[in-house]
Design a protein around this motif. Structure first.
Motif, PDB file in Angstrom:
ATOM      1  N   ARG A  24       0.829  -1.201   0.000  1.00 17.51           N
ATOM      2  CA  ARG A  24       0.000   0.000   0.000  1.00 17.51           C
ATOM      3  C   ARG A  24       0.872   1.263   0.000  1.00 17.51           C
ATOM      4  O   ARG A  24       0.627   2.221  -0.714  1.00 17.51           O
ATOM      5  CB  ARG A  24      -0.829  -0.001   1.274  1.00 17.51           C
ATOM      6  CG  ARG A  24      -2.247   0.404   1.083  1.00 17.51           C
ATOM      7  CD  ARG A  24      -2.916   0.248   2.419  1.00 17.51           C
ATOM      8  NE  ARG A  24      -3.700  -0.953   2.441  1.00 17.51           N
ATOM      9  CZ  ARG A  24      -4.966  -0.983   2.011  1.00 17.51           C
ATOM     10  NH1 ARG A  24      -5.527   0.105   1.550  1.00 17.51           N
ATOM     11  NH2 ARG A  24      -5.652  -2.071   2.045  1.00 17.51           N
ATOM     12  N   LYS A  26       3.875   1.477  -1.065  1.00 17.30           N
ATOM     13  CA  LYS A  26       4.527   1.597  -2.380  1.00 17.30           C
ATOM     14  C   LYS A  26       3.576   2.250  -3.385  1.00 17.30           C
ATOM     15  O   LYS A  26       3.960   3.128  -4.142  1.00 17.30           O
ATOM     16  CB  LYS A  26       4.918   0.198  -2.893  1.00 17.30           C
ATOM     17  CG  LYS A  26       6.396  -0.042  -2.787  1.00 17.30           C
ATOM     18  CD  LYS A  26       6.785  -1.285  -3.511  1.00 17.30           C
ATOM     19  CE  LYS A  26       7.562  -0.897  -4.756  1.00 17.30           C
ATOM     20  NZ  LYS A  26       8.183  -2.003  -5.422  1.00 17.30           N
ATOM     21  N   ILE A  27       2.298   1.794  -3.340  1.00 20.85           N
ATOM     22  CA  ILE A  27       1.317   2.364  -4.273  1.00 20.85           C
ATOM     23  C   ILE A  27       1.141   3.856  -4.005  1.00 20.85           C
ATOM     24  O   ILE A  27       1.154   4.681  -4.895  1.00 20.85           O
ATOM     25  CB  ILE A  27      -0.055   1.671  -4.127  1.00 20.85           C
ATOM     26  CG1 ILE A  27       0.005   0.254  -4.673  1.00 20.85           C
ATOM     27  CG2 ILE A  27      -1.135   2.435  -4.872  1.00 20.85           C
ATOM     28  CD1 ILE A  27      -1.328  -0.453  -4.659  1.00 20.85           C
ATOM     29  N   SER A  28       1.005   4.193  -2.687  1.00 16.00           N
ATOM     30  CA  SER A  28       0.688   5.594  -2.408  1.00 16.00           C
ATOM     31  C   SER A  28       1.882   6.509  -2.646  1.00 16.00           C
ATOM     32  O   SER A  28       1.742   7.720  -2.652  1.00 16.00           O
ATOM     33  CB  SER A  28       0.106   5.762  -1.009  1.00 16.00           C
ATOM     34  OG  SER A  28       1.018   5.242  -0.100  1.00 16.00           O
ATOM     35  N   ASN A  29       3.091   5.920  -2.841  1.00 23.60           N
ATOM     36  CA  ASN A  29       4.233   6.758  -3.217  1.00 23.60           C
ATOM     37  C   ASN A  29       4.183   7.144  -4.683  1.00 23.60           C
ATOM     38  O   ASN A  29       4.855   8.066  -5.114  1.00 23.60           O
ATOM     39  CB  ASN A  29       5.556   6.015  -2.965  1.00 23.60           C
ATOM     40  CG  ASN A  29       5.902   6.083  -1.485  1.00 23.60           C
ATOM     41  OD1 ASN A  29       5.385   6.949  -0.793  1.00 23.60           O
ATOM     42  ND2 ASN A  29       6.728   5.177  -1.026  1.00 23.60           N
ATOM     43  N   LEU A  30       3.387   6.394  -5.446  1.00 18.56           N
ATOM     44  CA  LEU A  30       3.267   6.745  -6.866  1.00 18.56           C
ATOM     45  C   LEU A  30       2.454   8.031  -6.974  1.00 18.56           C
ATOM     46  O   LEU A  30       1.670   8.357  -6.080  1.00 18.56           O
ATOM     47  CB  LEU A  30       2.530   5.634  -7.622  1.00 18.56           C
ATOM     48  CG  LEU A  30       3.214   4.283  -7.714  1.00 18.56           C
ATOM     49  CD1 LEU A  30       2.255   3.264  -8.296  1.00 18.56           C
ATOM     50  CD2 LEU A  30       4.467   4.378  -8.563  1.00 18.56           C
ATOM     51  N   ASP A 378      -7.020   0.741  -2.930  1.00 23.00           N
ATOM     52  CA  ASP A 378      -6.015   1.450  -3.734  1.00 23.00           C
ATOM     53  C   ASP A 378      -5.544   0.520  -4.844  1.00 23.00           C
ATOM     54  O   ASP A 378      -5.495  -0.694  -4.655  1.00 23.00           O
ATOM     55  CB  ASP A 378      -4.790   1.802  -2.885  1.00 23.00           C
ATOM     56  CG  ASP A 378      -5.100   2.881  -1.864  1.00 23.00           C
ATOM     57  OD1 ASP A 378      -6.265   3.292  -1.787  1.00 23.00           O
ATOM     58  OD2 ASP A 378      -4.177   3.295  -1.147  1.00 23.00           O
ATOM     59  N   CYS A 379      -5.189   1.073  -5.985  1.00 23.21           N
ATOM     60  CA  CYS A 379      -4.606   0.242  -7.034  1.00 23.21           C
ATOM     61  C   CYS A 379      -3.764   1.099  -7.977  1.00 23.21           C
ATOM     62  O   CYS A 379      -3.648   2.319  -7.768  1.00 23.21           O
ATOM     63  CB  CYS A 379      -5.686  -0.522  -7.803  1.00 23.21           C
ATOM     64  SG  CYS A 379      -6.802   0.527  -8.718  1.00 23.21           S
ATOM     65  N   VAL A 380      -3.186   0.438  -8.980  1.00 20.87           N
ATOM     66  CA  VAL A 380      -2.322   1.157  -9.917  1.00 20.87           C
ATOM     67  C   VAL A 380      -2.875   0.997 -11.332  1.00 20.87           C
ATOM     68  O   VAL A 380      -3.181  -0.118 -11.754  1.00 20.87           O
ATOM     69  CB  VAL A 380      -0.876   0.578  -9.878  1.00 20.87           C
ATOM     70  CG1 VAL A 380       0.014   1.285 -10.896  1.00 20.87           C
ATOM     71  CG2 VAL A 380      -0.292   0.690  -8.482  1.00 20.87           C
ATOM     72  N   TYR A 384       0.018   4.958 -12.323  1.00 16.55           N
ATOM     73  CA  TYR A 384      -0.451   5.983 -11.377  1.00 16.55           C
ATOM     74  C   TYR A 384      -1.156   5.339 -10.188  1.00 16.55           C
ATOM     75  O   TYR A 384      -1.746   4.260 -10.300  1.00 16.55           O
ATOM     76  CB  TYR A 384      -1.453   6.924 -12.053  1.00 16.55           C
ATOM     77  CG  TYR A 384      -0.881   7.703 -13.204  1.00 16.55           C
ATOM     78  CD1 TYR A 384       0.078   8.698 -12.997  1.00 16.55           C
ATOM     79  CD2 TYR A 384      -1.316   7.452 -14.512  1.00 16.55           C
ATOM     80  CE1 TYR A 384       0.590   9.420 -14.064  1.00 16.55           C
ATOM     81  CE2 TYR A 384      -0.805   8.175 -15.581  1.00 16.55           C
ATOM     82  CZ  TYR A 384       0.153   9.157 -15.349  1.00 16.55           C
ATOM     83  OH  TYR A 384       0.657   9.856 -16.407  1.00 16.55           O
ATOM     84  N   HIS A 385      -1.124   6.067  -9.085  1.00 17.49           N
ATOM     85  CA  HIS A 385      -1.824   5.611  -7.875  1.00 17.49           C
ATOM     86  C   HIS A 385      -3.305   6.009  -7.965  1.00 17.49           C
ATOM     87  O   HIS A 385      -3.626   7.187  -8.138  1.00 17.49           O
ATOM     88  CB  HIS A 385      -1.152   6.282  -6.662  1.00 17.49           C
ATOM     89  CG  HIS A 385      -1.928   6.123  -5.396  1.00 17.49           C
ATOM     90  ND1 HIS A 385      -1.980   7.097  -4.436  1.00 17.49           N
ATOM     91  CD2 HIS A 385      -2.696   5.091  -4.944  1.00 17.49           C
ATOM     92  CE1 HIS A 385      -2.751   6.681  -3.437  1.00 17.49           C
ATOM     93  NE2 HIS A 385      -3.192   5.469  -3.725  1.00 17.49           N
ATOM     94  N   PRO A 387      -6.550   6.059  -5.743  1.00 20.16           N
ATOM     95  CA  PRO A 387      -7.021   5.805  -4.368  1.00 20.16           C
ATOM     96  C   PRO A 387      -8.350   5.051  -4.341  1.00 20.16           C
ATOM     97  O   PRO A 387      -9.147   5.156  -5.278  1.00 20.16           O
ATOM     98  CB  PRO A 387      -7.198   7.206  -3.779  1.00 20.16           C
ATOM     99  CG  PRO A 387      -6.581   8.153  -4.748  1.00 20.16           C
ATOM    100  CD  PRO A 387      -6.554   7.486  -6.080  1.00 20.16           C
TER     101      PRO A 387
END
Ligand code: HEM
Length: 504
Positions: A24, A26-30, A378-380, A384-385, A387
């Motif tokens: 999570r 890692k995703i939100s750092n995108l 959350d996903c990519v 891109y992230h 939310p």
């Protein structure tokens, strides 16, 4: 031993927790997808959204990018207009995007988000999809209902032969036929063409209003403040409609529950309502009358306009391109000769009819933005992230008209579907959506539309009502109706009387 098991379970749970928090983070750092500048306070990008929405969104995407994060009021919206991004949403992120946003229409008309189209992803929705795929849309059930569709096709031809001395309003003729097919499958009743036309008209109005009121662009769905002002009137209309429709559908249920007050014994459960009432006996708490009503209504409202409108667009395109009609007639005549009416089973040998249907769905997809989805986590997408809680709009109309994806996209050219290439790439052409939430009625719709068009092409020669081309502008509404209903002239072909004599 027990102690060891508990320790092991705790270790596994901690591992999953640590791994998912790491993932999570890692995703939100995108970064978030690009947006459109400026995002206005309170309304976000609502001021940009002129109708028809799919055209405006196509222009926005062409300017700002094929993966955009915009705002409808307080609601985050992921707008996707490329096949690769759509593929990511409906394959690796399919479960995450299998939810629907909660709109007022889903609360009132979708019976508190319990109907198949509005229900959130979960056990209840899965169960409704399971029942529908076994009891209505399985090839076995569709074959069982074959005679209803063939019968309605023949009745349509007869009706046109008797009425074709003057121009015919094809919008109403095709909508009535579609409703007859679905109603006969669902309840065994035929509303149009008999003495129940008034009842049928009433129900047609109910469906029409339900589709109108379910519009994605109701402001209050995106701006909570509006609920207290502009939404009251809309809410009132929905509640009135809900009552009307419940009374109508409850009547249908009661008619099937009893015959002269006595439950029919040993009667084969054939129609949809009969099957649902049978299930109600085994599990009355789950299969309540409310569940049955909203299930049936959802199928009717999802199936009638979409299929009827597709046939109307197809005929309009054909009237503007008479050489396509000639080519299709030639294909039918050489395959069937002069003694047999087109049947659903002929469709695999009539590829040009299928090309016409595909090309119509490409140019005029009845749900140009599919139906909105919402992410449950959350996903990519596209690196891109995205939310959790973001609404997903896939602009399939934009993709179907993208000159980078289709050669000369504004041209009606059924031949483009002759090469396998065009249908192979499912994500640039997906009139029925894709993934878990894709249309469960696709098989039925393709049979109905293919058969009807096949019969109309086989039995009639066609003419516009004037020298002018048929008006191809789209009108307002969820299912992309024509701005002007199609009125046209048709004349039975020389072979038609022979066909009718041999097949009716
Ligand atoms: C040409 C005809 C049709 C077209 C183009 C069409 C297209 C679609 C599309 C694009 C969706 C939304 C997919 C998504 O959420 O991404 C959908 C959903 C749905 N369609 Fe169709 N449809 C057609 C006919 C029918 C018919 C005949 C029925 C049933 C009698 C039907 C029942 C449904 C239902 C129940 C849903 C909601 C599914 C869910 O949320 O799980 N459709 N359709």
């Amino acid at each position: 031993m027990e102690y060891l098991l508990v320790t092991f379970a705790l270790l596994v749970a901690s591992f999953i927790f640590i791994f998912s928090s790491y993932f999570r983070r890692k995703i939100s750092n995108l970064s978030l997808p690009p947006t459109v500048f400026p995002t206005l306070p309170v309304i976000g990008h609502l001021h940009l959204l002129k109708k028809p929405l799919y055209r405006t969104l196509t222009t926005i995407s062409a300017k700002h990018g094929q993966i955009l994060l915009i705002r409808f009021g307080s609601r985050r919206v992921l707008l996707v207009s490329s096949p690769t991004a759509a593929e990511e949403c409906f394959t690796k992120n399919d479960v995450i995007f299998a939810n629907r946003p909660r709109f007022l229409a889903g609360k009132i008309l979708g019976d508190n988000y319990t109907s198949i189209g509005w229900a959130p992803y979960g056990d209840h929705w899965r169960n409704l999809r399971r029942i529908s795929s076994i009891e209505i849309f399985s090839p076995h059930r569709l074959n069982e209902f074959h005679d209803i569709r063939a019968d309605e096709g023949r009745l349509l031809i007869r009706k046109l032969i008797s009425e074709c001395s003057s121009p015919v309003n094809f919008k109403s003729v095709l909508q009535e036929m579609t409703l007859n097919v679905l109603m006969r499958m669902i309840s065994g009743k035929r509303y149009f063409g008999g003495d129940m036309k008034e009842e049928g008209k009433q129900f047609q109005e109910i469906i029409k209003e339900a589709v109108l009121l379910s519009d994605t662009s109701n402001l209050g769905d995106h701006m909570p403040l509006m609920r207290w002002f502009g939404m009251k009137e809309l809410e009132r209309k929905m509640i009135i409609l809900q009552k009307k429709r419940d009374a109508f559908l409850q009547g249908l249920i009661e008619q099937h529950r009893t015959v002269d007050g006595i439950e029919p014994k040993n009667k084969k459960k054939n129609t949809m309502i009969e099957v649902l009432l049978q299930l109600q006996k085994t599990d009355p708490d789950y299969y309540t009358d409310e569940v049955i009503r909203s299930f049936v209504l959802n199928l009717l409202s999802a199936g009638t306009d979409t299929s009827g409108t597709t046939m109307e667009w197809a005929l309009s395109l054909l009237l503007n391109h008479p050489h396509v009609i000639k080519k299709a007639q030639k294909e039918i005549d050489s395959h069937l000769g002069k003694s047999r009416l087109v049947d659903e089973s002929d469709m695999s040998s009539l590829p040009y009819i299928r090309c016409i249907v595909n090309e119509t769905l490409r140019m005029y997809p009845p749900l140009p933005l599919l139906v909105p989805h919402e992410s449950s986590d959350d996903c990519v997408v596209g690196g891109y992230h995205i939310p959790r809680g973001t609404m997903l709009l896939v602009n399939q109309w934009g993709m179907h008209h993208d000159p980078d994806l289709w050669n000369d996209p504004e041209r009606f050219q059924p031949e483009r579907f002759e090469s396998l290439e065009s249908t192979k790439d499912g994500f640039r052409f997906m009139p029925f959506g894709s993934g878990r939430r894709s249309c469960p009625g696709e098989g039925l719709a393709l049979r109905m539309v293919g058969l009807t068009l096949g019969l109309l092409i086989q039995c009639f020669d066609w003419e516009r009502i004037s020298e002018e081309m048929v008006d191809m502008r789209e009108g307002p509404g969820l299912t992309m109706p024509k701005v002007q209903p199609l009125v046209a002239k048709c004349r039975p072909r020389p072979i038609t009387h022979n066909l009718i004599a041999l097949n009716m």
